[in-house]
Design a protein around this motif. Structure first.
Motif, PDB file in Angstrom:
ATOM      1  N   LEU A   1       0.800  -1.006  -0.140  1.00  0.00           N
ATOM      2  CA  LEU A   1       0.083  -0.071  -0.035  1.00  0.00           C
ATOM      3  C   LEU A   1       0.763   1.103   0.011  1.00  0.00           C
ATOM      4  O   LEU A   1       0.620   2.359  -0.639  1.00  0.00           O
ATOM      5  CB  LEU A   1      -0.893   0.032   1.276  1.00  0.00           C
ATOM      6  CG  LEU A   1      -2.199  -0.901   1.078  1.00  0.00           C
ATOM      7  CD1 LEU A   1      -2.918  -1.130   2.421  1.00  0.00           C
ATOM      8  CD2 LEU A   1      -2.956  -0.644   0.010  1.00  0.00           C
TER       9      LEU A   1
ATOM     10  N   GLN B   1       2.231   1.494  -3.583  1.00  0.00           N
ATOM     11  CA  GLN B   1       0.847   2.241  -4.123  1.00  0.00           C
ATOM     12  C   GLN B   1       0.697   3.676  -4.238  1.00  0.00           C
ATOM     13  O   GLN B   1       0.382   4.754  -4.941  1.00  0.00           O
ATOM     14  CB  GLN B   1      -0.195   1.435  -4.325  1.00  0.00           C
ATOM     15  CG  GLN B   1      -0.239  -0.006  -4.630  1.00  0.00           C
ATOM     16  CD  GLN B   1      -1.738  -0.776  -4.303  1.00  0.00           C
ATOM     17  OE1 GLN B   1      -2.360  -0.271  -3.657  1.00  0.00           O
ATOM     18  NE2 GLN B   1      -1.383  -1.916  -4.663  1.00  0.00           N
ATOM     19  N   LEU B   2       0.730   3.951  -2.996  1.00  0.00           N
ATOM     20  CA  LEU B   2       0.562   5.460  -2.439  1.00  0.00           C
ATOM     21  C   LEU B   2       1.790   6.352  -2.935  1.00  0.00           C
ATOM     22  O   LEU B   2       1.559   7.453  -3.505  1.00  0.00           O
ATOM     23  CB  LEU B   2       0.565   5.521  -0.994  1.00  0.00           C
ATOM     24  CG  LEU B   2       0.404   6.831  -0.087  1.00  0.00           C
ATOM     25  CD1 LEU B   2      -1.167   7.191  -0.574  1.00  0.00           C
ATOM     26  CD2 LEU B   2       0.432   6.955   1.461  1.00  0.00           C
TER      27      LEU B   2
ATOM     28  N   GLU C   1      -6.672   5.715  -0.815  1.00  0.00           N
ATOM     29  CA  GLU C   1      -5.524   4.736  -0.572  1.00  0.00           C
ATOM     30  C   GLU C   1      -5.160   5.134   0.602  1.00  0.00           C
ATOM     31  O   GLU C   1      -4.573   4.313   1.801  1.00  0.00           O
ATOM     32  CB  GLU C   1      -4.293   4.747  -1.639  1.00  0.00           C
ATOM     33  CG  GLU C   1      -4.627   4.155  -2.797  1.00  0.00           C
ATOM     34  CD  GLU C   1      -4.828   2.551  -2.719  1.00  0.00           C
ATOM     35  OE1 GLU C   1      -4.172   2.011  -1.905  1.00  0.00           O
ATOM     36  OE2 GLU C   1      -5.709   2.063  -3.472  1.00  0.00           O
TER      37      GLU C   1
END
Length: 442
Positions: free
Chosen positions: A69, A72-73, A248
């Motif tokens: 995550l 992705q952020l 997110e």
């Protein structure tokens, strides 16, 4: 985690073995009981190890998801920065286009003014040309009159008149003047025509330039509209990216909160098991004599503790009144249970499958009534004399529906006639809250 569970199991196993053998004044229990206890401990050990492995796998999975995550952020943040740069470049290009369009509009306005001035000038020249045409026509008329007069005078000269000769000379001079003036007017008229033609050419050139400028202006406007549309698209994409980024972030925050909650619950669960183990140790010490006689067994499986008492410890056959020896046992149990505040305590009455005798049916119609009455009697004693909180107690009668041995033998039926005291967790969130900042749980 696994090491803590193993230590808890070892701590559980040691007092049980001591209760069974080392501390017994009349010797160890039977090999069968010992083997059964070791088997239960081994099963509890394996289950604890399995749960520790599952918790470790869950922790690693949570860390991997958190790392993914974060990546992705970071990717979304990079995309958002790129979109912001593109939007800034588009805004700069849009500003430049607006400046160019403004310049083109100024040029078009200047050409329009120049065209209007040329039109006015052309109209003036045309008026002047018309005046010269009229003057030429007038001069041509006068020249015709003079020529007619000359012809008349020539006719008179032919007749020999001296006056006519003089008049002819005057008229001939006047005719030359008129011819010279006519030539001058013709030359001026041609010059004006050439200048008017040049003016018309300039006018056509300016009109063509104005058309070109108008077309260029329209192209720039189209490009400006396209730039505006692209700017709007980039703004929408930036908003979508910002929304995705916020989503997110919220999901990552939720994942972190869930991870913290699971860790808190795990810690609360471990603490709960430790407290239950201490309760089991206290009960084993307090009820050591009855345990050695085989009348009572105590079993802990993770967060559940079961005290199994054969019915003869507390009740006479077919009765639901606690006998004096049973009062002593229940007092020892109550001394331990009154300090347990984080568990629900369920008192279960169980019987064998032998129907109630005829002489007892006026008191207990079936085994259901007998098992329920015995469970209720134990609950009443623990409340009135044991000091156990009534909110934690529950009485249940199962009759013969939950056997632990076969009812085909007397030994099996004796095992099935029992009172079980089961300690199981209350709501884990309440326990977690107490660990966070509430009163300590004993």
């Amino acid at each position: 985690m696994r090491r803590r569970v193993m230590n808890g199991v070892r701590a559980l196993r040691t007092p049980i073995l001591l209760a069974l053998c080392g501390l017994a004044p009349i010797g160890c229990v039977s090999t069968e009981t010992h083997t059964k206890t070791l088997t239960e401990l081994s099963a509890a050990n394996k289950k604890a190890a399995q749960q520790a492995a599952e918790l470790e796998a869950l922790r690693k999975q949570s860390e991997a998801q958190a790392q993914q995550l974060k990546q992705q952020l970071a990717g979304l943040q990079q995309n958002l920065d790129q979109e912001a740069s593109q939007r800034k470049a588009a805004e700069s290009s849009l500003s430049q286009l607006r400046s160019e369009i403004q310049q083109l509009q100024q040029q078009a306005d200047a050409l329009a003014r120049e065209r209007e001035a040329l039109k006015t000038r052309s109209e003036d020249l045309q008026a002047k040309l018309d005046g010269l045409e009229r003057e030429k026509s007038q001069l041509n008329g006068e020249l015709g009159d003079v020529r007619n007069q000359i012809k008349d005078l020539e006719d008179k000269l032919a007749s020999g008149s001296a006056t006519a000769q003089s008049e002819i000379a005057k008229l001939q001079g006047r005719a030359k003047e008129l011819e010279s003036e006519s030539a001058r007017v013709a030359a001026a008229l041609e010059a004006e025509r050439q200048r008017l033609k040049a003016e018309e050419a300039d006018k056509a050139r300016l009109a063509k330039e104005q058309e070109q400028l108008a077309a260029s202006l329209e192209r720039e406007r189209e490009r400006l509209r396209a730039e505006e549309a692209e700017k709007a698209r980039l703004a929408r994409e930036q908003e979508q990216l910002a929304a995705s980024l916020e989503q997110e972030r919220q999901r990552l925050k939720a994942e972190a909160a869930e991870k913290a909650r699971l860790e808190k619950e795990r810690a609360a669960k471990e603490e709960e098991i430790k407290r239950l183990t201490r309760t089991q140790e206290e009960l084993s010490r307090s009820l050591r004599d009855e345990i050695e006689k085989g009348n009572i067994t105590i079993q802990q499986v993770r967060d559940r503790l079961t005290i199994n008492m054969v019915d003869r410890v507390l009740f006479d056959s077919g009765q639901a009144v606690i006998k004096p020896a049973g009062v002593k046992v229940l007092k020892q149990v109550g001394d331990v249970l009154k300090n347990v505040t984080d568990k629900q305590i369920r008192i279960e009455g169980h019987t064998d499958n032998v129907p109630i005798s005829v002489k007892l049916q006026d008191k207990f119609k079936t085994n259901w009534e007998l098992s329920t009455a015995r469970a209720t009697t134990v609950v009443r004693y623990l409340i009135d004399h044991g000091g156990v909180d009534r909110q934690s107690l529950l009485a249940v009668g199962y009759a013969e529906t939950h056997p632990i041995a076969s009812n085909d033998t007397e030994e099996g039926r004796s095992s099935n006639r029992r009172i079980e005291i089961v300690l199981y967790p209350k709501d884990l969130q309440q326990i977690t809250g107490k660990l966070d900042g509430g009163a300590p749980v004993n």
